[in-house]
Design a protein around this motif. Structure first.
Motif, short mmCIF file in Angstrom:
data_model
loop_
_atom_site.label_atom_id
_atom_site.label_comp_id
_atom_site.label_asym_id
_atom_site.label_seq_id
_atom_site.Cartn_x
_atom_site.Cartn_y
_atom_site.Cartn_z
N LEU A 1 -68.83 122.17 -37.11
CA LEU A 1 -69.32 120.95 -36.48
C LEU A 1 -68.95 120.89 -35.00
CD1 LEU A 1 -70.76 118.26 -36.91
CD2 LEU A 1 -68.56 117.25 -37.53
N GLY A 2 -67.70 121.27 -34.66
CA GLY A 2 -67.27 121.25 -33.26
C GLY A 2 -68.06 122.21 -32.40
N ALA A 3 -68.31 123.42 -32.91
CA ALA A 3 -69.08 124.39 -32.14
C ALA A 3 -70.52 123.93 -31.94
CB ALA A 3 -69.05 125.75 -32.85
N LEU A 4 -71.12 123.33 -32.99
CA LEU A 4 -72.51 122.87 -32.87
C LEU A 4 -72.63 121.72 -31.88
CD1 LEU A 4 -73.71 123.03 -36.60
CD2 LEU A 4 -74.28 124.59 -34.74
N VAL A 5 -71.68 120.78 -31.93
CA VAL A 5 -71.72 119.65 -30.99
C VAL A 5 -71.49 120.13 -29.56
CG1 VAL A 5 -70.60 117.49 -30.32
CG2 VAL A 5 -71.03 117.97 -32.73
N GLY A 6 -70.53 121.04 -29.37
CA GLY A 6 -70.30 121.59 -28.04
C GLY A 6 -71.51 122.31 -27.50
N LEU A 7 -72.19 123.07 -28.37
CA LEU A 7 -73.41 123.78 -27.96
C LEU A 7 -74.53 122.81 -27.63
CD1 LEU A 7 -74.78 126.54 -27.59
CD2 LEU A 7 -75.42 126.45 -30.01
N ALA A 8 -74.64 121.71 -28.41
CA ALA A 8 -75.68 120.73 -28.14
C ALA A 8 -75.45 120.00 -26.83
CB ALA A 8 -75.76 119.73 -29.30
N LEU A 9 -74.17 119.74 -26.48
CA LEU A 9 -73.87 119.03 -25.24
C LEU A 9 -74.07 119.91 -24.02
CD1 LEU A 9 -70.63 117.09 -26.30
CD2 LEU A 9 -72.92 116.15 -25.94
N PHE A 10 -73.68 121.19 -24.10
CA PHE A 10 -73.76 122.09 -22.94
C PHE A 10 -74.37 123.43 -23.37
CE2 PHE A 10 -70.14 119.28 -22.13
CZ PHE A 10 -70.46 118.79 -20.88
N PRO A 11 -75.67 123.43 -23.69
CA PRO A 11 -76.30 124.68 -24.13
C PRO A 11 -76.30 125.76 -23.06
CG PRO A 11 -77.96 122.99 -23.74
CD PRO A 11 -76.63 122.31 -23.66
N GLN A 12 -76.35 125.35 -21.77
CA GLN A 12 -76.39 126.32 -20.69
C GLN A 12 -75.05 127.01 -20.49
OE1 GLN A 12 -76.38 123.10 -20.50
NE2 GLN A 12 -75.57 122.29 -18.57
N GLY A 13 -74.00 126.49 -21.11
CA GLY A 13 -72.68 127.09 -20.94
C GLY A 13 -72.26 127.98 -22.10
N PHE A 14 -73.18 128.32 -22.99
CA PHE A 14 -72.80 129.13 -24.15
C PHE A 14 -72.43 130.54 -23.72
CE2 PHE A 14 -74.03 132.20 -27.47
CZ PHE A 14 -73.16 131.81 -28.47
N HIS A 15 -71.28 131.00 -24.20
CA HIS A 15 -70.81 132.36 -23.97
C HIS A 15 -70.15 132.83 -25.27
CE1 HIS A 15 -68.49 135.77 -22.48
NE2 HIS A 15 -69.24 135.74 -21.40
N PRO A 16 -70.67 133.86 -25.92
CA PRO A 16 -70.13 134.26 -27.24
C PRO A 16 -68.63 134.52 -27.24
CG PRO A 16 -72.17 135.44 -26.75
CD PRO A 16 -71.79 134.72 -25.50
N LEU A 17 -68.14 135.19 -26.21
CA LEU A 17 -66.72 135.53 -26.18
C LEU A 17 -65.85 134.28 -26.01
CD1 LEU A 17 -64.61 137.77 -26.21
CD2 LEU A 17 -64.85 137.97 -23.72
N TYR A 18 -66.26 133.39 -25.11
CA TYR A 18 -65.50 132.16 -24.90
C TYR A 18 -65.53 131.28 -26.15
CZ TYR A 18 -65.37 133.24 -19.89
OH TYR A 18 -65.15 133.83 -18.67
N TYR A 19 -66.69 131.18 -26.79
CA TYR A 19 -66.77 130.38 -28.01
C TYR A 19 -65.92 130.99 -29.12
CZ TYR A 19 -70.25 126.77 -26.97
OH TYR A 19 -70.87 125.66 -26.50
N ALA A 20 -65.94 132.32 -29.22
CA ALA A 20 -65.12 132.98 -30.23
C ALA A 20 -63.64 132.71 -29.97
CB ALA A 20 -65.40 134.48 -30.23
N CYS B 1 -61.87 122.27 -31.73
CA CYS B 1 -62.99 123.17 -31.44
C CYS B 1 -63.93 122.57 -30.40
CB CYS B 1 -63.74 123.48 -32.73
SG CYS B 1 -64.98 124.79 -32.56
N LEU B 2 -64.16 121.25 -30.48
CA LEU B 2 -65.03 120.61 -29.50
C LEU B 2 -64.42 120.70 -28.11
CD1 LEU B 2 -67.56 118.93 -28.93
CD2 LEU B 2 -66.20 116.88 -29.40
N ALA B 3 -63.12 120.42 -28.00
CA ALA B 3 -62.46 120.53 -26.70
C ALA B 3 -62.51 121.96 -26.18
CB ALA B 3 -61.00 120.06 -26.80
N GLY B 4 -62.28 122.92 -27.07
CA GLY B 4 -62.31 124.32 -26.65
C GLY B 4 -63.69 124.78 -26.22
N THR B 5 -64.72 124.40 -26.99
CA THR B 5 -66.08 124.84 -26.64
C THR B 5 -66.58 124.14 -25.38
OG1 THR B 5 -66.92 123.20 -28.22
CG2 THR B 5 -66.71 125.46 -28.99
N ILE B 6 -66.22 122.85 -25.20
CA ILE B 6 -66.63 122.17 -23.97
C ILE B 6 -65.94 122.80 -22.77
CG2 ILE B 6 -66.42 120.01 -22.69
CD1 ILE B 6 -67.00 118.52 -25.25
N GLY B 7 -64.63 123.07 -22.91
CA GLY B 7 -63.93 123.75 -21.82
C GLY B 7 -64.52 125.11 -21.52
N ALA B 8 -64.86 125.86 -22.59
CA ALA B 8 -65.46 127.18 -22.40
C ALA B 8 -66.84 127.07 -21.75
CB ALA B 8 -65.58 127.90 -23.74
N SER B 9 -67.61 126.04 -22.16
CA SER B 9 -68.94 125.86 -21.57
C SER B 9 -68.86 125.51 -20.10
CB SER B 9 -69.70 124.77 -22.33
OG SER B 9 -69.89 125.13 -23.68
#
Length: 799
Positions: free
Chosen positions: A323-342, A43-51
């Protein structure tokens, strides 16, 4: 006769599954931790990539695709009249000047359209753009450091050569556009036109095309080239970042990394979870035999085991995904996209669920396949060593530990693989980071010394040389007079050139032309991609990126070259790889945009600009490392006294490489340590299981005369065998892979040069320390645990 469990009663199976879960708290915790760890990594890899994908998309959406350099206000007005063009941003770089206070000021003019286009690089956080002669927009950092925290409407003092005096602050910039001690300062158009060196044809136009998402990259480039022909504009330059995303190549770069990580997590997770469940099945095999005796079918037993896996997997997946989604969001908050995170969470759930299902499949088959009578006779973890390997029957503590290690080959293999997987990944990542070590990469550009002095001016290069090159013998003597400086070496002789294809004025550009000398001949010759080295004063080499941008410019083609004097027609003798000539023709400064695009003999430059000698463009300053501070201070003071001379340092280049590379490799090293945790979980579970299943056996050995010390030796030797096997597998598999990967990375990073492989000793020493330290702790825990119960109590327990 109908047996109690002959019919598939769902309620009974669910109750049995729940009871089984309640009786296996240790196993449950290990499985949940393993699944949560895998889900977290995925999840962390996916959310960072999405961000990162979203950040890149934000940067290029509704921004510029092309730039026209060297245009006038009339040209910009003509571009704005083109119906297909949605926006034209105007940009003008006045000068970069040194302040006596120790910073560099880059003076700019931008309009509102350009500010919107650059909104992710430079924004106006407060106020408005300047309009009057003595108005300015400054960065908050500069105001805090050099203007005592002045704000909007306050007066500040500028003290650079071209723009000294008091200015009113009308705007505060949101981001700094340069690093270190270089600050952007935005002036008004009135100040620009009143500047002594103002060139009406010095504007840059950043252009955005309406409906660009519906067009191919080729169509967009063709449109801008045709527009340049129609309006008699220079050939446009294109945004590499924009077209990289437009072609979706960025997604293709991120996706393989996520898939590779997913494969590693899937492999590590399956090994660990399967090992945990298999040990659990062995411990409870008699219970499954009793259920079979009561009428449970093999299918029902499999359903029970799979049900346990699903429940534990669901808990682990939920914890890991959150935990992975929260850490990814904390690292790159400006890259949050609901569809990509989903999408990242969905992929994690699918891969994680598949990991659990695959891992449980084999243990479930073992549990379902055991016959009732065989189950009653089964004693877990008591496999004998095959006779041909039994040796002479030695019963020393070390020999018994070695036999325990070899009892269950599948368990041994599982632990070794799960431990070595993280080690192999760590070895490769650490080795690659040493190949791209910032100090090593910077040294390739500073082979002679830690400092370079070079021409740095906004005036035309030909004008500077015609009026007198600032890099004079007198300046060289000033540098040599600085304490600690031992030598000054001429590394580049250059001239700014304009060239076009003979007979086709539409194919033209500008760039630095370097003189071929005895010092750089071998390096340039080694970088030759096509053609031959120049012969005579009318032949040149062109850089590979020029030949790629203009296929017409190839060996044998004729170019018309201008350098301040009469144009000269030359022949293209060959094409060189610019990435392989950094040491002799690399760029300088923060951006390094002045690398050589042409190489030619010295005679050609005398024809292009007669009487302009010397053509020195860059010097390397060789100094005593022990007096580095004195040398740096002396060179900075010298550059401050000579406004058309710039200073480039080894330390600043190291820092630039460190900022671009270190974060990536630090993150990958963290991932490798997390993957190593799979093996740690597997090892801890195996040690705990051994402690439970061998208590009776070890008590028997104590009654036969084995001392506590000998028992500890036996346990420690078994653990040492696990650690040695994992370490050996890491080196045997990981080292050849690391050497091959590093050769490839070295070739790409250093223009084909293969740097010697360097073993990452600190990282691997830490890995081995953790591995053997963990085994030591677990062995000590096992020994202390053995002393809690009496020998008779342990002998009477079932294994």
């Amino acid at each position: 006769m109908t047996l109690p469990l002959e019919n598939p009663t769902g309620a009974i199976l669910r109750r049995l599954t729940r009871r089984s879960l309640q009786s296996e708290k240790r196993r449950n915790g290990m499985v949940v931790i393993a699944v949560a760890l895998g889900a977290f990594l995925l999840c962390l890899a996916g959310t960072i990539g999405a961000s990162l994908l979203q950040i890149r998309q934000d940067q290029i959406t509704d921004t510029y695709e092309a730039t026209y350099a060297g245009v006038t206000q009339a040209d910009i007005a003509a571009l704005k009249e083109v119906p297909e063009i949605a926006r034209v941003g105007t940009y003008y770089v006045l000068s970069t000047e040194n302040s006596p206070r120790g910073f560099q000021a880059t003076y700019l003019y931008v309009d509102q359209d350009l500010l919107y286009t650059f909104r992710h690089q430079m924004s106006l956080a407060q106020g408005r753009l300047p309009q009057g002669d003595h108005e300015v927009a400054l960065g908050a950092d500069w105001l805090a450091q050099y203007a005592n925290g002045a704000g909007l409407g306050d007066t500040v003092t500028l003290d650079t050569p071209s723009f000294s005096g008091t200015y009113v602050v009308t705007g505060i910039l949101g981001q700094e556009t340069a690093a270190g001690a270089e600050f952007p300062m935005v002036l008004s158009h009135a100040a620009l036109e009143g500047w002594a060196d103002y060139d009406p044809a010095g504007y840059l136009a950043y252009v955005h095309l309406a409906g660009d998402q519906a067009l191919s990259a080729e169509a967009i480039e063709a449109f801008y080239r045709q527009t340049a022909e129609d309006l008699d504009l220079p050939v446009p330059g294109f945004s590499n970042v924009y077209f990289r995303y437009h072609d979706s190549s960025y997604l293709r770069e991120v996706l393989p990394m996520v898939l590779v990580l997913g494969a590693l997590v899937l492999a590590g997770g399956c090994l660990v979870i399967q090992s945990i469940f298999r040990i659990s099945i062995q411990d409870k095999i008699q219970s499954y035999g009793q259920l079979r005796t009561l009428g449970a079918t093999a299918r029902q037993i499999r359903r029970m085991v799979h049900g346990e896996g699903r429940r534990l997997g669901s808990l682990g997946l939920l914890a890991g995904v959150v935990l992975g989604a929260l850490v990814g969001l904390a690292l790159f908050p400006q890259g949050f996209h609901p569809l990509y995170y989903a999408a990242a969470i969905l992929v994690t759930l699918v891969i994680g669920g598949g990991m659990v299902a695959l891992a449980v499949r084999k243990p479930a088959k073992i549990a379902a396949g055991i016959a009732p009578l065989e189950a009653m006779r089964f004693v877990p973890d008591q496999r004998a060593v095959p006779p041909r390997r039994a040796g002479r029957g030695t019963f020393s503590p070390r020999a018994l530990g070695w036999r325990n290690f070899r009892r269950d080959r599948r368990k041994t293999l599982s632990i070794a693989l799960s431990l070595s997987l993280g080690g192999i990944l760590l070895l490769n990542i650490a080795s690659i980071s040493l190949v791209q070590d910032p100090a090593r990469m910077a040294r390739m550009e500073f082979p002679l010394g830690d400092y370079k002095v070079y021409l740095s001016s906004d005036r035309a290069h030909a004008d500077i040389l015609a009026q007198g090159n600032p890099l004079t013998p007198a300046l060289q003597e000033e540098i040599l007079a600085i304490d600690g400086v031992t030598d000054v070496v001429v590394t580049r002789q250059s001239l700014s050139l304009r060239y076009q294809l003979a007979g086709d004025a539409s194919v033209h550009s500008t760039g630095m032309g370097d003189v071929l000398t005895q010092q750089n001949w071998d390096a340039v010759s080694a970088a030759l991609l096509a053609g031959t080295m120049p012969e005579g004063d009318r032949s040149v080499l062109v850089a590979s990126h020029v030949a790629e941008a203009y296929p017409e410019i190839a060996p044998g083609a004729s170019l018309v070259v201008e350098g301040g004097g009469d144009p000269v027609t030359v022949t293209v003798a060959g094409v060189f790889d610019a990435t392989k000539t950094a040491a002799c023709g690399g760029g300088h400064g923060n951006l390094g945009l002045d690398a050589a695009v042409l190489y030619a003999p010295a005679g050609l430059f005398q024809q292009l600009l007669p009487g302009a000698a010397p053509l020195d463009y860059a010097w390397s300053v060789v100094s005593d490392p022990s007096q580095d501070q004195a040398v740096a201070a002396g060179l900075e003071a010298l550059v401050a006294r000579h406004p058309e001379v710039g200073l480039d340092t080894y330390a600043s280049r190291v820092e630039a490489f460190r900022q671009s590379n270190t974060m990536i490799y630090d993150a990958l090293e963290v991932v490798s340590w997390l993957i190593l945790l799979f093996g740690v979980v597997n090892l801890v579970n195996t040690t705990l299981s051994n402690q439970l299943t061998r208590r009776r056996e070890q008590a028997m050995l104590r009654t036969l005369g084995m001392t506590r010390r000998q028992l500890g030796t036996m346990i420690a030797w078994e653990g040492l065998c696990y650690a040695l096997t994992a370490a050996g597998a890491t080196l045997a598999i990981g080292l050849p892979v690391a050497v091959g990967v590093c050769r490839t990375v070295s070739s790409l990073s250093y223009g084909g040069t293969i740097v010697p492989y360097q073993f990452p000793l600190p990282e691997m020493a830490l890995f081995l320390g953790v591995l053997f330290g963990l085994e030591l702790l677990l062995s000590g825990w096992s020994i202390r645990r053995e002393e809690k119960d009496g020998l008779l109590e342990r002998i009477g327990q079932r294994p």
